[in-house]
Enzyme design. Sequence first.
Site, PDB file in Angstrom:
ATOM      1  CB  SER A  84      17.235  47.955-103.792  1.00 22.20           C
ATOM      2  OG  SER A  84      17.163  48.051-102.383  1.00 22.20           O
ATOM      3  CD  GLN A 117      21.973  41.250-102.495  1.00 21.86           C
ATOM      4  OE1 GLN A 117      23.042  41.688-102.913  1.00 21.86           O
ATOM      5  NE2 GLN A 117      21.671  41.273-101.213  1.00 21.86           N
ATOM      6  N   GLY A 118      18.327  39.062-105.166  1.00 23.33           N
ATOM      7  CA  GLY A 118      17.264  38.229-104.626  1.00 23.33           C
ATOM      8  C   GLY A 118      17.766  37.345-103.498  1.00 23.33           C
ATOM      9  CE1 TYR A 119      22.390  36.521-102.885  1.00 26.95           C
ATOM     10  CE2 TYR A 119      23.456  37.445-100.963  1.00 26.95           C
ATOM     11  CZ  TYR A 119      23.543  36.810-102.177  1.00 26.95           C
ATOM     12  OH  TYR A 119      24.782  36.482-102.676  1.00 26.95           O
ATOM     13  CB  SER A 120      15.953  39.571 -97.751  1.00 33.22           C
ATOM     14  OG  SER A 120      17.172  40.008 -97.208  1.00 33.22           O
ATOM     15  CD  GLU A 128      26.379  43.707 -99.987  1.00 33.36           C
ATOM     16  OE1 GLU A 128      25.353  44.390-100.154  1.00 33.36           O
ATOM     17  OE2 GLU A 128      26.351  42.576 -99.454  1.00 33.36           O
ATOM     18  CG  ASN A 179      23.538  47.122 -86.001  1.00 29.96           C
ATOM     19  OD1 ASN A 179      23.668  46.937 -87.208  1.00 29.96           O
ATOM     20  ND2 ASN A 179      23.774  48.295 -85.438  1.00 29.96           N
TER      21      ASN A 179
END
Length: 398
Positions: A168, A131-134, A251, A376
Amino acid sequence: MKLGFTAEDEVFRHEIADWLADNLSGEFESIRFRGGPGDEHMLFLERVTWEKKLAEGGWTGIGWPREFGGRGCSLEQQVIFYEEYARAGGPGRAGHIGEGLVAPTLMAFGSKQQQQRFLPKILGGEEFWCQGYSEPGAGSDLSNISTRAEFDPIAQVWRLNGQKIWTSLAQVSDWCFVIARTEPGSKGHNGLGFFLVEMDQAGIDVRPIQQLTGTSEFNEVFFENALVATDCIVGQPGDGWRVAMGLLGFERGISTLGQQMLFQNELQAIVRLARHNGASKDPSIRQRIADAHMGLKIMRYNAMRTLSSEPTRAGLDCASMTYKLYWSTWHRNLGNLAVDVLGPDANVVERGSYGLSRLQTLFLFTRSDTIYGGTNQIQRNIIAERALGLPKEPRPAV
């Protein structure tokens, strides 16, 4: 939400339980109960082989519609699958991101060509995804991404430039889904594209990040004129945020049952240790184990409530918005419980600098749960503003 098991469902339960008993042994005995949080890097190639074994048995994509090659199992049967998988010690799924996130996203937003190209290989355990988000400047605030995708009209390809982080298993993945800016100067949710990027190319540099646990299952990924084919953008340029939020809905839907399976295995390991070393005689430990058990059940029923609701292409529903905050806090508390059950042994390593036990690793790794994927604090703001409809607090004047 109403969930009950029919006689047909119980036949299904026996089918999967018997198959796991017959197959999760021999060469696969070593991967039982492995591959959970903080352990994803372990025995990865063996778990890839296990994915192919699952596919041969027809146990991948069980909830996918039959038109896409799945079994078309009901929600109840999917719950049964994860229950029995956990009971048998099934390992963390190497194909989780592809099967649980990419596939339903392509079913909802992808083209026919994309579905035909990618779904069969995900189903067969042949291609794996990350996953290439952050990004360094866009973690909790995902809309702040700066990775760019520029269309080259001569070569008829997209050229990707930028950096992603906390990716990851990027070092072992075949493909990555990436959010990038398609409109120069755009900000926030606007001007984004959702791209399917092949990892094995010269324009991509994957660098492992060593963690507190001594392992490096996640990475920073650098894109320097990485190439993306024109048919590997999902939707149109500018649709990226809508597709990305749709994926997050998946997700926090069916894939959560797989995550909870791993949590259940961890809780069971803590209970076994407490019985073995006498920690279970402590009333406060027993109460915390009971609280953890109840929290896991609440997590499960919230996931099923989400799955029972009408699907949406617009983004996360209210129940889904609570999930990340709830599970990350629960899992962090489970890590605290683990070291308290370990007692003095929690301070002793088995070998070398990073010879950590599974429960020591659990404690250290869960420090990150309330940070990655949206802290959070950010999750509470999202719930307040988007689920409860509360107004944003005005920013102080500078």
